[in-house]
Motif scaffolding. Structure first.
Motif, PDB file in Angstrom:
ATOM      1  N   ILE A  64       0.838  -1.201   0.000  1.00 28.09           N
ATOM      2  CA  ILE A  64       0.000   0.000   0.000  1.00 28.09           C
ATOM      3  C   ILE A  64       0.873   1.250   0.000  1.00 28.09           C
ATOM      4  O   ILE A  64       0.652   2.188  -0.773  1.00 28.09           O
ATOM      5  CB  ILE A  64      -0.955  -0.012   1.211  1.00 28.09           C
ATOM      6  CG1 ILE A  64      -2.003  -1.110   1.054  1.00 28.09           C
ATOM      7  CG2 ILE A  64      -1.616   1.351   1.396  1.00 28.09           C
ATOM      8  CD1 ILE A  64      -2.849  -1.344   2.285  1.00 28.09           C
ATOM      9  N   GLU A  65       1.886   1.267   0.856  1.00 30.23           N
ATOM     10  CA  GLU A  65       2.747   2.447   0.951  1.00 30.23           C
ATOM     11  C   GLU A  65       3.501   2.690  -0.346  1.00 30.23           C
ATOM     12  O   GLU A  65       3.675   3.845  -0.769  1.00 30.23           O
ATOM     13  CB  GLU A  65       3.709   2.285   2.130  1.00 30.23           C
ATOM     14  CG  GLU A  65       3.003   2.321   3.478  1.00 30.23           C
ATOM     15  CD  GLU A  65       3.950   2.196   4.652  1.00 30.23           C
ATOM     16  OE1 GLU A  65       5.138   1.853   4.422  1.00 30.23           O
ATOM     17  OE2 GLU A  65       3.516   2.436   5.794  1.00 30.23           O
ATOM     18  N   TYR A  87     -13.255   7.646   6.114  1.00 32.38           N
ATOM     19  CA  TYR A  87     -12.006   8.087   5.491  1.00 32.38           C
ATOM     20  C   TYR A  87     -12.220   9.352   4.666  1.00 32.38           C
ATOM     21  O   TYR A  87     -11.313  10.176   4.550  1.00 32.38           O
ATOM     22  CB  TYR A  87     -11.402   6.908   4.725  1.00 32.38           C
ATOM     23  CG  TYR A  87     -11.349   5.753   5.702  1.00 32.38           C
ATOM     24  CD1 TYR A  87     -10.458   5.795   6.768  1.00 32.38           C
ATOM     25  CD2 TYR A  87     -12.303   4.735   5.677  1.00 32.38           C
ATOM     26  CE1 TYR A  87     -10.484   4.835   7.761  1.00 32.38           C
ATOM     27  CE2 TYR A  87     -12.333   3.769   6.662  1.00 32.38           C
ATOM     28  CZ  TYR A  87     -11.421   3.816   7.708  1.00 32.38           C
ATOM     29  OH  TYR A  87     -11.465   2.880   8.707  1.00 32.38           O
ATOM     30  N   GLU A  88     -13.418   9.534   4.157  1.00 33.13           N
ATOM     31  CA  GLU A  88     -13.807  10.833   3.624  1.00 33.13           C
ATOM     32  C   GLU A  88     -13.823  11.853   4.763  1.00 33.13           C
ATOM     33  O   GLU A  88     -13.324  12.974   4.622  1.00 33.13           O
ATOM     34  CB  GLU A  88     -15.187  10.742   2.974  1.00 33.13           C
ATOM     35  CG  GLU A  88     -15.694  12.061   2.417  1.00 33.13           C
ATOM     36  CD  GLU A  88     -17.159  11.990   2.018  1.00 33.13           C
ATOM     37  OE1 GLU A  88     -17.469  12.341   0.861  1.00 33.13           O
ATOM     38  OE2 GLU A  88     -17.984  11.596   2.859  1.00 33.13           O
ATOM     39  N   PHE A 102      -3.923   3.067   3.884  1.00 26.57           N
ATOM     40  CA  PHE A 102      -3.889   3.859   2.656  1.00 26.57           C
ATOM     41  C   PHE A 102      -4.025   5.348   2.968  1.00 26.57           C
ATOM     42  O   PHE A 102      -3.205   6.175   2.535  1.00 26.57           O
ATOM     43  CB  PHE A 102      -5.006   3.410   1.710  1.00 26.57           C
ATOM     44  CG  PHE A 102      -4.980   4.072   0.365  1.00 26.57           C
ATOM     45  CD1 PHE A 102      -4.351   3.466  -0.708  1.00 26.57           C
ATOM     46  CD2 PHE A 102      -5.585   5.303   0.161  1.00 26.57           C
ATOM     47  CE1 PHE A 102      -4.306   4.075  -1.959  1.00 26.57           C
ATOM     48  CE2 PHE A 102      -5.558   5.925  -1.081  1.00 26.57           C
ATOM     49  CZ  PHE A 102      -4.911   5.303  -2.147  1.00 26.57           C
ATOM     50  N   MET A 103      -5.059   5.709   3.711  1.00 27.29           N
ATOM     51  CA  MET A 103      -5.287   7.118   4.000  1.00 27.29           C
ATOM     52  C   MET A 103      -4.214   7.677   4.920  1.00 27.29           C
ATOM     53  O   MET A 103      -3.789   8.836   4.775  1.00 27.29           O
ATOM     54  CB  MET A 103      -6.667   7.307   4.631  1.00 27.29           C
ATOM     55  CG  MET A 103      -7.817   7.148   3.663  1.00 27.29           C
ATOM     56  SD  MET A 103      -7.780   8.347   2.291  1.00 27.29           S
ATOM     57  CE  MET A 103      -7.878   9.888   3.195  1.00 27.29           C
ATOM     58  N   ALA A 150       0.186  11.337   5.455  1.00 29.72           N
ATOM     59  CA  ALA A 150       1.557  11.527   5.926  1.00 29.72           C
ATOM     60  C   ALA A 150       2.447  12.095   4.830  1.00 29.72           C
ATOM     61  O   ALA A 150       3.241  13.015   5.062  1.00 29.72           O
ATOM     62  CB  ALA A 150       2.122  10.201   6.434  1.00 29.72           C
ATOM     63  N   ARG A 151       2.320  11.565   3.629  1.00 30.05           N
ATOM     64  CA  ARG A 151       3.127  12.050   2.520  1.00 30.05           C
ATOM     65  C   ARG A 151       2.792  13.501   2.162  1.00 30.05           C
ATOM     66  O   ARG A 151       3.627  14.220   1.617  1.00 30.05           O
ATOM     67  CB  ARG A 151       2.932  11.148   1.288  1.00 30.05           C
ATOM     68  CG  ARG A 151       3.733   9.869   1.301  1.00 30.05           C
ATOM     69  CD  ARG A 151       5.239  10.140   1.303  1.00 30.05           C
ATOM     70  NE  ARG A 151       5.615  11.133   0.301  1.00 30.05           N
ATOM     71  CZ  ARG A 151       5.925  10.862  -0.972  1.00 30.05           C
ATOM     72  NH1 ARG A 151       5.917   9.599  -1.390  1.00 30.05           N
ATOM     73  NH2 ARG A 151       6.258  11.814  -1.818  1.00 30.05           N
ATOM     74  N   ARG A 152       1.591  13.915   2.459  1.00 27.21           N
ATOM     75  CA  ARG A 152       1.170  15.290   2.184  1.00 27.21           C
ATOM     76  C   ARG A 152       1.470  16.224   3.370  1.00 27.21           C
ATOM     77  O   ARG A 152       1.116  17.394   3.341  1.00 27.21           O
ATOM     78  CB  ARG A 152      -0.327  15.325   1.874  1.00 27.21           C
ATOM     79  CG  ARG A 152      -0.698  14.666   0.555  1.00 27.21           C
ATOM     80  CD  ARG A 152      -2.212  14.611   0.379  1.00 27.21           C
ATOM     81  NE  ARG A 152      -2.827  15.904   0.580  1.00 27.21           N
ATOM     82  CZ  ARG A 152      -2.898  16.879  -0.346  1.00 27.21           C
ATOM     83  NH1 ARG A 152      -2.377  16.673  -1.551  1.00 27.21           N
ATOM     84  NH2 ARG A 152      -3.478  18.028  -0.075  1.00 27.21           N
ATOM     85  N   GLY A 153       2.110  15.696   4.415  1.00 24.64           N
ATOM     86  CA  GLY A 153       2.414  16.504   5.584  1.00 24.64           C
ATOM     87  C   GLY A 153       1.216  16.774   6.457  1.00 24.64           C
ATOM     88  O   GLY A 153       1.197  17.755   7.212  1.00 24.64           O
TER      89      GLY A 153
END
Length: 334
Positions: A24-25, A54-55, A149-150, A155-158
Motif C-alpha cells: 500500500i505504501e 475516510y472521507e 492507505f489514508m 503523511a506524505r502530504r504533511g
C-alpha cells in the motif's frame, strides 16, 4: 468460547490485511510523486458506508479533494472532476459486486487510476483495476487497508505527522480485536436475549461512526435480519427523527472517541429521557492495549464492527434467523 467465532480464521484474515502495508505504501508513494487531484472512494451498500470514515478523516485533515461515491450513481450521474488526475478506490469482499464492476469500468473510461481491495485475485474487481491488493478471502471489514492507505497518503502530504508511530502500533490489531470480541461477548449475548422479539431499532451515531451506523442498520439489521430500523446522524437527531421515539423504542447508540463525541452524548441524553431501552456501544469501554490515546478515535469503526459482529451472531441465534438468509439480494434479478 465465543459463539460462531473462528479465532484462527479471524486472526489470519486481519493479519493478511495489515500485511499489505508495504505494498500500500509503495503505491501511495508513487501516486503522490506522480501527482493527482482527486480521490474517489467508491462503494455499494456496506462498502460505500465503510468509505465515509475516510472521507471524514480527509475532510478534517487534508486539502486534497477526497469524496465517497455510490458506485451506481457515479455511473449514471458522472463526476465533473473525474479524469486522468483521479484515483478511484474500490472494495469488495466477493470481488463480484455488479455496481462496483460497472463503476470501475466507468472510471477507467475517464482515465482514472483504479485500485481495489478484495480477497479474490481472479475476481472482476481484482482483474479490472490498475492495482489490486489481495487479502485472505472473506476478510472484513476493509478498515485495516483503508486506514493504512489514508494514513500514508496524509503523511506524505504533511497532514499526519504520527503515521509511522500509528502504523507500528497497528501491526498488533489482529490480537487487539480478538480481545475486543472476547470482552464484548457477554454484553452481546445479553443484548440479543433482551431483544429477540424486538422488530424495530432506532440507531444513532456520528463522526467517523456515522458510516458504521448506516451499515449496521441497513446491511445487518435490515438485510440480514429483516428488521425495521431508523438511522440518524447524531448531529441531525434533533431535526426530525427524535419524534419517532417512544417509551419502548429500542435505541442503539454507537459512541466513538473523535471530536463529535459531544454530539452523540447529547443525543443519548435525550433518548434516555424518553425511552427505557437505550443501549450505548462505546469504544471507550475497550482497552486497545498498545494503541496510543491519540489514535484510538481512528479505530472506532473497526472496534465497533468487531463488537457488533458478536451482537449479530447472538441475534442470529436467538431469532433463529441465519445471517446468510436472503429473499431478494442476489436471489432475484433487478
Amino acid at each position: 468460547m465465543m459463539l460462531g467465532f473462528n479465532e484462527p480464521e479471524f486472526l489470519a484474515q486481519v493479519a493478511s490485511a495489515v500485511a499489505l502495508r508495504p505494498q500500500i505504501e509503495e503505491v501511495v508513494d508513487r501516486l503522490v510523486d506522480e501527482g493527482f487531484d482527486t480521490l474517489l472512494l467508491v462503494g455499494a451498500g456496506g462498502t460505500y458506508a465503510q468509505m465515509w470514515p475516510y472521507e471524514h478523516l480527509a475532510r478534517r485533515s487534508s486539502t486534497l479533494d477526497v469524496r465517497a461515491a455510490i458506485a451506481a450513481e457515479l455511473v449514471v450521474s458522472g463526476d465533473a472532476r473525474l479524469g486522468e488526475r483521479t484515483v478511484a478506490l474500490f472494495t469488495s469482499v466477493s470481488g463480484t459486486t455488479d455496481d462496483s464492476i460497472r463503476a470501475i469500468e466507468y472510471c477507467k473510461s475517464k482515465g482514472a487510476y483504479t485500485i481495489s481491495f478484495t480477497g479474490h485475485p481472479d475476481s472482476p474487481v481484482a482483474t479490472k483495476v490498475d492495482q489490486a491488493f489481495i487479502s485472505q478471502p472473506k476478510t472484513w471489514p476493509f478498515d485495516m487497508q483503508l486506514l493504512l492507505f489514508m494514513g500514508r497518503l496524509l503523511a506524505r502530504r504533511g497532514e499526519f505527522d504520527g503515521y509511522e508511530k500509528f502504523a507500528g502500533e497497528f501491526a498488533a490489531i489482529p490480537e487487539i480485536l480478538v480481545e475486543v470480541a472476547r470482552q464484548a461477548e457477554p454484553a452481546a449475548a445479553a443484548f440479543a436475549e433482551a431483544h429477540k422479539e424486538t422488530d424495530y431499532h432506532f440507531l444513532i451515531g456520528g463522526g467517523n461512526l456515522w458510516g458504521f451506523t448506516y451499515l449496521y442498520s441497513m446491511c445487518i439489521l435490515e438485510e440480514m435480519q429483516w428488521l425495521r430500523t431508523t438511522r440518524v446522524h447524531s448531529a441531525e437527531f434533533f431535526h426530525g427523527s427524535l419524534e419517532l421515539l417512544e417509551e419502548d423504542t429500542s435505541v442503539i447508540i454507537f459512541q466513538g472517541e473523535d471530536e463529535t463525541r459531544p454530539l452523540t452524548d447529547r443525543a443519548a441524553a435525550f433518548a434516555r429521557r424518553v425511552s427505557k431501552d437505550v443501549t450505548v456501544f462505546d469504544t471507550r469501554d475497550y482497552p486497545l492495549t498498545g494503541i496510543s490515546p491519540e489514535f484510538r478515535g481512528l479505530l472506532a469503526p473497526l472496534v465497533l464492527d468487531t463488537v457488533m459482529g458478536r451482537v449479530s451472531k447472538h441475534l442470529e441465534r436467538v431469532r433463529d434467523h441465519s445471517l446468510e438468509l436472503r429473499r431478494y439480494y442476489r436471489v432475484m434479478d433487478y
